[in-house]
Design a protein around this motif. Sequence first.
Motif, short mmCIF file in Angstrom:
data_model
loop_
_atom_site.label_atom_id
_atom_site.label_comp_id
_atom_site.label_asym_id
_atom_site.label_seq_id
_atom_site.Cartn_x
_atom_site.Cartn_y
_atom_site.Cartn_z
N UNK A 231 5.98 13.53 3.96
CA UNK A 231 5.16 13.93 2.84
C UNK A 231 4.96 12.74 1.91
N UNK A 232 4.17 12.96 0.83
CA UNK A 232 3.83 11.87 -0.09
C UNK A 232 5.08 11.27 -0.71
N UNK A 233 5.97 12.13 -1.21
CA UNK A 233 7.19 11.62 -1.86
C UNK A 233 8.04 10.80 -0.88
N UNK A 234 8.12 11.29 0.36
CA UNK A 234 8.90 10.57 1.36
C UNK A 234 8.29 9.22 1.69
N UNK A 235 6.96 9.17 1.74
CA UNK A 235 6.28 7.91 2.03
C UNK A 235 6.51 6.90 0.91
N UNK A 236 6.42 7.35 -0.34
CA UNK A 236 6.63 6.44 -1.48
C UNK A 236 8.07 5.95 -1.51
N UNK A 237 9.00 6.86 -1.25
CA UNK A 237 10.41 6.47 -1.21
C UNK A 237 10.65 5.42 -0.11
N UNK A 238 10.07 5.67 1.05
CA UNK A 238 10.20 4.74 2.16
C UNK A 238 9.61 3.38 1.81
N UNK A 239 8.49 3.38 1.10
CA UNK A 239 7.84 2.13 0.70
C UNK A 239 8.68 1.34 -0.28
N UNK A 240 9.46 2.03 -1.09
CA UNK A 240 10.33 1.35 -2.06
C UNK A 240 11.58 0.80 -1.39
N UNK A 241 12.20 1.62 -0.56
CA UNK A 241 13.49 1.26 0.03
C UNK A 241 13.35 0.36 1.25
N UNK A 242 12.39 0.69 2.13
CA UNK A 242 12.15 -0.12 3.34
C UNK A 242 10.67 -0.45 3.42
N UNK A 243 10.21 -1.39 2.63
CA UNK A 243 8.77 -1.66 2.52
C UNK A 243 8.09 -2.09 3.82
N UNK A 244 8.84 -2.60 4.78
CA UNK A 244 8.22 -3.03 6.03
C UNK A 244 8.00 -1.89 7.02
N UNK A 245 8.40 -0.68 6.65
CA UNK A 245 8.18 0.47 7.55
C UNK A 245 6.70 0.73 7.75
N UNK A 246 5.91 0.44 6.71
CA UNK A 246 4.45 0.53 6.82
C UNK A 246 3.87 -0.69 6.14
N UNK A 247 3.01 -1.43 6.85
CA UNK A 247 2.42 -2.64 6.31
C UNK A 247 1.00 -2.36 5.86
N UNK A 248 0.78 -2.53 4.56
CA UNK A 248 -0.56 -2.33 4.01
C UNK A 248 -1.51 -3.36 4.61
N UNK A 249 -2.72 -2.95 5.00
CA UNK A 249 -3.66 -3.90 5.61
C UNK A 249 -3.95 -5.08 4.69
N UNK A 250 -4.04 -6.27 5.26
CA UNK A 250 -4.36 -7.46 4.49
C UNK A 250 -3.31 -8.54 4.66
N UNK A 251 -3.76 -9.78 4.91
CA UNK A 251 -2.85 -10.90 5.13
C UNK A 251 -2.04 -11.25 3.89
N UNK A 252 -2.52 -10.85 2.71
CA UNK A 252 -1.82 -11.24 1.50
C UNK A 252 -0.65 -10.32 1.16
N UNK A 253 -0.42 -9.30 1.99
CA UNK A 253 0.65 -8.35 1.70
C UNK A 253 1.81 -8.41 2.70
#
Length: 285
Positions: A231-253
């Motif tokens: 869910x949304x909360x789980x995705x945000x938590x994952x992005x904070x704790x393990x940011x490489x679990x999902x890579x935002x598109x773009x070479x600068x990220x």
Amino acid sequence: MNKRQTRSFALISTAIAAVVFLGMTVDSHRQFPKLTNAQQITPEVTRGKDVWHEYNCINCHTLFGEGAYYAPDLTKITQQRGTPYLTAFLKDPSKFYDEQRHRRLMPNLKLNDEEIAALIAFMDWVSKVDNQGWPPRPILVTGTSIPGMDLTVAQQNVAGGNQPPAARPVSGKEDPIALGEALFRTTATPVCSACHSIAPGVNLAGPTLAGLAARAKQVIASPDYKGKAKDVEGFIRESIVTPSAYLHPGDMYSANGMSFMPDTFAKSLTPEQIDQLVAYLASFQ
């Protein structure tokens, strides 16, 4: 007081002041090794200092508030950006900032890998010096004059056509969204707002967080998503704790399958603080 008493008072006061000054000086020198992180000065750190001077970085940047003011203070840059980001940035700054949009662009100094690694090691040593909270502000990369950059969550939701959280009773001491917003703007290592804007279309070192909840739903539903969030909360938590679990598109990220966002938040923030940040960021519809 008569002249004799005045003279005695002046001499005694001067003597006391001198003793206090000498005592403070001795105490300062006693603490210098610990405060300056001197035991961590390696040959690579020394080499990085030489690179810093060789390329005249101080002509644009500052350390501990000292230097030029054309570009950001870099005292805590490794804590704000992390080694992967800095490595990619130093190899080609033009991938991260547009000269016309940001009105300034760091030149490509053509640093080799050894120079980049040494320079980052030097700046990492600088970042760990106990500078007593100086400079007293978060690092600013593109400035704070970008329209909408300082929108509060309530203003952001109004701009998006949603009912603002301010429409319901809010307690700054108890409301998790309010507490999350405070963390977003003030957490020292690093300050979230130094890398992320909450204004639509304003991408800094990290992507804008405007509309994050809606984007999170799309990402989770995508077949390309390999994370564990449901869910949304789980995705945000994952992005904070393990940011490489999902890579935002773009070479600068991200680069080489690793997000440029620091992966230290699980240790630097308490579970309660992470909950508060999640509540705040999940409100961006």
